[in-house]
Design an enzyme around this catalytic site. Structure first.
Site, short mmCIF file in Angstrom:
data_model
loop_
_atom_site.label_atom_id
_atom_site.label_comp_id
_atom_site.label_asym_id
_atom_site.label_seq_id
_atom_site.Cartn_x
_atom_site.Cartn_y
_atom_site.Cartn_z
CG ASP A 174 4.25 -5.01 4.83
OD1 ASP A 174 3.00 -4.72 4.70
OD2 ASP A 174 5.08 -4.44 4.14
CG ASP A 211 7.07 -1.37 2.58
OD1 ASP A 211 6.62 -1.61 3.44
OD2 ASP A 211 6.60 -1.69 1.43
#
Length: 170
Positions: A141, A123
């Site tokens: 995401d 991330d």
């Protein structure tokens, strides 16, 4: 008579490839250029910050001891398979739903590859206000989120003519 791939939602599978490639290329760039927790300020409310997510959304189950990696792998494979089957059964003209499904599949596969290759998801997109940071996320995401919103939107605002098209395919 079953639809050909050109007439079915599978025609939209290029979105899966696009999301997957954008996600994986961006993550490879982060891995090649950032140390863990390194952060680069881009805007007064936006950073690129490399973090590892061992769980799911919002680091759900990130400290569960490792078994969650395989659970999320099964979930990603299962949902991707299910949505692909649904794409095969619906008309290519149902663009909102086809786009939604392919966004979710592309995102799920992008994060799946991370889990299988690294044991975690990379991330790096970090939005914040003052000292409050939204949990870091990635392109996969974002695609999953947008796809889910489109699916919900479609379930509430699906027109009668679109429902008829779906019924014709079945």
């Amino acid at each position: 008579m079953p639809l050909t791939w050109k007439d079915s939602g599978l025609r939209w599978y290029w979105v899966v490839v696009l999301v997957f490639l954008a996600d994986q290329l961006s993550k490879q760039w982060v891995l090649a250029n950032f140390d863990l927790f390194e952060s680069v300020k881009l805007l007064p409310f936006f950073n690129f910050t490399y973090v590892r997510n061992y769980g799911a959304a919002f680091s759900f189950l990130s400290e569960a001891g490792g078994w969650q990696r395989w659970l999320f792998t099964l979930v990603a494979v299962g949902f991707s398979t299910l949505l692909t089957v649904w794409l095969r059964k619906q008309s290519a003209s149902l663009w909102k739903l086809n786009l939604a499904y392919t966004l979710v599949i592309g995102g799920a596969l992008g994060n799946l590859i991370d889990r299988l290759m690294h044991g975690f998801v990379v991330d790096f997109i970090d939005f914040y206000w003052g000292k409050s940071h939204y949990p870091a996320f990635n392109i996969a995401d974002s695609a999953i989120f947008i796809g889910a919103v489109l699916i919900i939107w479609d379930s509430f605002f699906n027109s009668k003519s679109e429902q008829d098209k779906t019924e014709e395919v079945k």
